[in-house]
Design a protein around this motif. Structure first.
Motif, PDB file in Angstrom:
ATOM      1  N   ASN A 106      23.975   9.225 -21.110  1.00 22.16           N
ATOM      2  CA  ASN A 106      24.193  10.452 -20.338  1.00 22.16           C
ATOM      3  C   ASN A 106      22.973  10.856 -19.514  1.00 22.16           C
ATOM      4  OD1 ASN A 106      22.758  11.110 -22.673  1.00 22.16           O
ATOM      5  ND2 ASN A 106      23.610  13.156 -22.787  1.00 22.16           N
ATOM      6  N   MET A 107      21.826  10.296 -19.817  1.00 25.13           N
ATOM      7  CA  MET A 107      20.609  10.615 -19.053  1.00 25.13           C
ATOM      8  C   MET A 107      20.636   9.987 -17.664  1.00 25.13           C
ATOM      9  SD  MET A 107      17.687  10.028 -21.873  1.00 25.13           S
ATOM     10  CE  MET A 107      17.483  11.076 -23.291  1.00 25.13           C
ATOM     11  N   LEU A 108      21.384   8.920 -17.495  1.00 25.58           N
ATOM     12  CA  LEU A 108      21.440   8.240 -16.200  1.00 25.58           C
ATOM     13  C   LEU A 108      22.077   9.132 -15.135  1.00 25.58           C
ATOM     14  CD1 LEU A 108      22.427   4.723 -17.518  1.00 25.58           C
ATOM     15  CD2 LEU A 108      20.200   5.406 -16.595  1.00 25.58           C
ATOM     16  N   ALA A 109      23.117   9.867 -15.513  1.00 29.02           N
ATOM     17  CA  ALA A 109      23.772  10.761 -14.555  1.00 29.02           C
ATOM     18  C   ALA A 109      22.816  11.866 -14.109  1.00 29.02           C
ATOM     19  CB  ALA A 109      25.043  11.352 -15.159  1.00 29.02           C
ATOM     20  N   ALA A 110      22.060  12.421 -15.034  1.00 28.39           N
ATOM     21  CA  ALA A 110      21.095  13.475 -14.683  1.00 28.39           C
ATOM     22  C   ALA A 110      19.996  12.914 -13.774  1.00 28.39           C
ATOM     23  CB  ALA A 110      20.485  14.073 -15.941  1.00 28.39           C
ATOM     24  N   ARG A 111      19.537  11.707 -14.065  1.00 20.65           N
ATOM     25  CA  ARG A 111      18.527  11.072 -13.225  1.00 20.65           C
ATOM     26  C   ARG A 111      19.075  10.810 -11.824  1.00 20.65           C
ATOM     27  NH1 ARG A 111      17.308   5.287 -13.252  1.00 20.65           N
ATOM     28  NH2 ARG A 111      19.540   5.236 -12.897  1.00 20.65           N
ATOM     29  N   ASN A 112      20.300  10.299 -11.746  1.00 22.21           N
ATOM     30  CA  ASN A 112      20.918  10.023 -10.449  1.00 22.21           C
ATOM     31  C   ASN A 112      21.088  11.299  -9.636  1.00 22.21           C
ATOM     32  OD1 ASN A 112      21.016   7.339 -11.083  1.00 22.21           O
ATOM     33  ND2 ASN A 112      23.185   7.317 -11.572  1.00 22.21           N
ATOM     34  N   HIS A 113      21.465  12.383 -10.290  1.00 22.60           N
ATOM     35  CA  HIS A 113      21.630  13.670  -9.623  1.00 22.60           C
ATOM     36  C   HIS A 113      20.302  14.108  -8.985  1.00 22.60           C
ATOM     37  CE1 HIS A 113      23.314  17.704  -9.018  1.00 22.60           C
ATOM     38  NE2 HIS A 113      22.131  18.142  -9.388  1.00 22.60           N
ATOM     39  N   GLY A 135       0.789  -1.224   0.000  1.00 20.02           N
ATOM     40  CA  GLY A 135       0.000   0.000   0.000  1.00 20.02           C
ATOM     41  C   GLY A 135       0.823   1.277   0.000  1.00 20.02           C
ATOM     42  N   ALA A 136       2.129   1.176  -0.236  1.00 20.63           N
ATOM     43  CA  ALA A 136       2.992   2.366  -0.247  1.00 20.63           C
ATOM     44  C   ALA A 136       2.746   3.183  -1.513  1.00 20.63           C
ATOM     45  CB  ALA A 136       4.453   1.956  -0.166  1.00 20.63           C
ATOM     46  N   LYS A 137       2.993   4.464  -1.413  1.00 22.95           N
ATOM     47  CA  LYS A 137       2.977   5.351  -2.577  1.00 22.95           C
ATOM     48  C   LYS A 137       4.401   5.381  -3.121  1.00 22.95           C
ATOM     49  CE  LYS A 137      -1.247   6.586  -1.787  1.00 22.95           C
ATOM     50  NZ  LYS A 137      -2.208   5.610  -2.196  1.00 22.95           N
ATOM     51  N   VAL A 138       4.566   5.008  -4.363  1.00 22.92           N
ATOM     52  CA  VAL A 138       5.886   4.855  -4.968  1.00 22.92           C
ATOM     53  C   VAL A 138       6.162   6.012  -5.920  1.00 22.92           C
ATOM     54  CG1 VAL A 138       7.261   3.404  -6.519  1.00 22.92           C
ATOM     55  CG2 VAL A 138       5.845   2.348  -4.758  1.00 22.92           C
ATOM     56  N   ILE A 139       7.375   6.527  -5.849  1.00 22.53           N
ATOM     57  CA  ILE A 139       7.853   7.509  -6.815  1.00 22.53           C
ATOM     58  C   ILE A 139       8.994   6.860  -7.573  1.00 22.53           C
ATOM     59  CG2 ILE A 139       8.931   9.763  -7.171  1.00 22.53           C
ATOM     60  CD1 ILE A 139       7.672  10.634  -4.492  1.00 22.53           C
ATOM     61  N   MET A 140       8.863   6.781  -8.901  1.00 21.47           N
ATOM     62  CA  MET A 140       9.925   6.219  -9.739  1.00 21.47           C
ATOM     63  C   MET A 140      10.590   7.356 -10.504  1.00 21.47           C
ATOM     64  SD  MET A 140       8.363   2.701 -11.336  1.00 21.47           S
ATOM     65  CE  MET A 140       9.958   2.171 -11.949  1.00 21.47           C
ATOM     66  N   PHE A 141      11.902   7.413 -10.432  1.00 21.56           N
ATOM     67  CA  PHE A 141      12.688   8.373 -11.197  1.00 21.56           C
ATOM     68  C   PHE A 141      13.160   7.669 -12.463  1.00 21.56           C
ATOM     69  CE2 PHE A 141      13.010   9.805  -6.873  1.00 21.56           C
ATOM     70  CZ  PHE A 141      13.054  11.193  -6.959  1.00 21.56           C
ATOM     71  N   LEU A 142      12.775   8.190 -13.603  1.00 21.92           N
ATOM     72  CA  LEU A 142      13.132   7.563 -14.871  1.00 21.92           C
ATOM     73  C   LEU A 142      14.198   8.384 -15.581  1.00 21.92           C
ATOM     74  CD1 LEU A 142       9.519   6.810 -16.129  1.00 21.92           C
ATOM     75  CD2 LEU A 142      10.971   5.409 -14.682  1.00 21.92           C
ATOM     76  N   ALA A 143      15.119   7.716 -16.223  1.00 23.91           N
ATOM     77  CA  ALA A 143      16.125   8.410 -17.026  1.00 23.91           C
ATOM     78  C   ALA A 143      15.566   8.743 -18.408  1.00 23.91           C
ATOM     79  CB  ALA A 143      17.375   7.553 -17.155  1.00 23.91           C
ATOM     80  N   GLU A 144      14.683   7.897 -18.918  1.00 25.63           N
ATOM     81  CA  GLU A 144      14.112   8.061 -20.241  1.00 25.63           C
ATOM     82  C   GLU A 144      12.793   8.832 -20.175  1.00 25.63           C
ATOM     83  OE1 GLU A 144      14.300   5.347 -18.389  1.00 25.63           O
ATOM     84  OE2 GLU A 144      12.721   3.910 -18.808  1.00 25.63           O
ATOM     85  N   GLY A 145      12.203   9.112 -21.339  1.00 20.32           N
ATOM     86  CA  GLY A 145      10.893   9.751 -21.389  1.00 20.32           C
ATOM     87  C   GLY A 145       9.821   8.838 -20.814  1.00 20.32           C
ATOM     88  N   LEU A 146       8.783   9.442 -20.278  1.00 20.11           N
ATOM     89  CA  LEU A 146       7.733   8.672 -19.614  1.00 20.11           C
ATOM     90  C   LEU A 146       7.019   7.692 -20.540  1.00 20.11           C
ATOM     91  CD1 LEU A 146       6.146  11.510 -17.466  1.00 20.11           C
ATOM     92  CD2 LEU A 146       7.602   9.642 -16.667  1.00 20.11           C
ATOM     93  N   ASN A 147       6.949   8.009 -21.815  1.00 15.18           N
ATOM     94  CA  ASN A 147       6.241   7.148 -22.757  1.00 15.18           C
ATOM     95  C   ASN A 147       7.182   6.235 -23.534  1.00 15.18           C
ATOM     96  OD1 ASN A 147       3.712   6.357 -23.871  1.00 15.18           O
ATOM     97  ND2 ASN A 147       4.225   7.449 -25.749  1.00 15.18           N
ATOM     98  N   ASN A 148       8.421   6.099 -23.065  1.00 14.92           N
ATOM     99  CA  ASN A 148       9.381   5.300 -23.798  1.00 14.92           C
ATOM    100  C   ASN A 148      10.258   4.496 -22.831  1.00 14.92           C
ATOM    101  OD1 ASN A 148      10.851   4.214 -25.846  1.00 14.92           O
ATOM    102  ND2 ASN A 148      11.650   6.151 -26.619  1.00 14.92           N
ATOM    103  N   PRO A 149       9.657   3.541 -22.103  1.00 15.71           N
ATOM    104  CA  PRO A 149      10.453   2.778 -21.140  1.00 15.71           C
ATOM    105  C   PRO A 149      11.617   2.068 -21.818  1.00 15.71           C
ATOM    106  CG  PRO A 149       8.279   1.798 -21.394  1.00 15.71           C
ATOM    107  CD  PRO A 149       8.289   3.059 -22.196  1.00 15.71           C
ATOM    108  N   TYR A 150      12.761   2.081 -21.123  1.00 19.64           N
ATOM    109  CA  TYR A 150      13.962   1.443 -21.660  1.00 19.64           C
ATOM    110  C   TYR A 150      13.700  -0.025 -21.966  1.00 19.64           C
ATOM    111  CZ  TYR A 150      18.659  -0.506 -21.760  1.00 19.64           C
ATOM    112  OH  TYR A 150      19.795  -1.184 -22.109  1.00 19.64           O
ATOM    113  N   LEU A 151      13.056  -0.696 -21.042  1.00 17.39           N
ATOM    114  CA  LEU A 151      12.674  -2.085 -21.261  1.00 17.39           C
ATOM    115  C   LEU A 151      11.160  -2.124 -21.422  1.00 17.39           C
ATOM    116  CD1 LEU A 151      14.852  -3.754 -18.488  1.00 17.39           C
ATOM    117  CD2 LEU A 151      15.339  -3.643 -20.938  1.00 17.39           C
TER     118      LEU A 151
END
Length: 145
Positions: free
Chosen positions: A62-69, A16-32
């Motif tokens: 290069n998007m992974l570094a921005a997401r991690n930041h 029942g937790a509220k989850v926040i996912m940080f994505l490196a890619e666009g919201l409509n284009n999941p990496y997998l």
């Protein structure tokens, strides 16, 4: 989805937790492609998907570094349960430590590839996770600050 992040996300949703996912890619284009189902589950449980990218932007390294930041600076703490060497988790933990965000790591068997990264993080100053109860106590005390 597979992997420890997906497993943890599903377990949190099941509790029942509220989850926040940080994505490196666009919201409509999941990496997998299999991640699309996980994204839908998060949204179905009133969770949140965050991305700094355009809607359909595919993942570039290069998007992974921005997401991690962003993730390190928006999080109360970072908890690493498994981590191989090398791993992108190290850049996240470096960002967190530079932002004074606490980093916790679960130790593992020294012969396990999946534990080597966590053991290295502990050696570098991450807080040792002894058991789930003490971790939860630490996280609750962080949130109260």
């Amino acid at each position: 989805s597979s992997g420890i992040q997906a497993t943890a996300t599903i377990a949190a949703l099941d509790e029942g937790a509220k989850v926040i996912m940080f994505l490196a890619e666009g919201l409509n284009n999941p990496y997998l492609n299999r991640d699309r189902k996980l994204f839908e589950q998060v949204l179905d449980h009133d969770g949140l998907l965050l991305s700094q990218q355009e809607w359909d932007e595919p993942l570039h390294p290069n998007m992974l570094a921005a997401r991690n930041h962003a993730m390190a600076r928006m999080s109360d703490a970072v908890v690493v349960c498994e981590c191989r060497i090398p791993s992108g988790v190290f850049s996240l933990c470096d960002e967190a430590m530079s932002a004074n965000t606490p980093v916790f790591a679960v130790p593992g068997n020294i012969t396990s590839e999946a534990s080597r990264g966590c053991n290295a993080l502990i050696a570098a100053g991450a807080a040792l996770v002894i058991d789930p109860v003490s971790l939860l106590d630490e996280l609750q005390s962080i949130r109260k600050k």
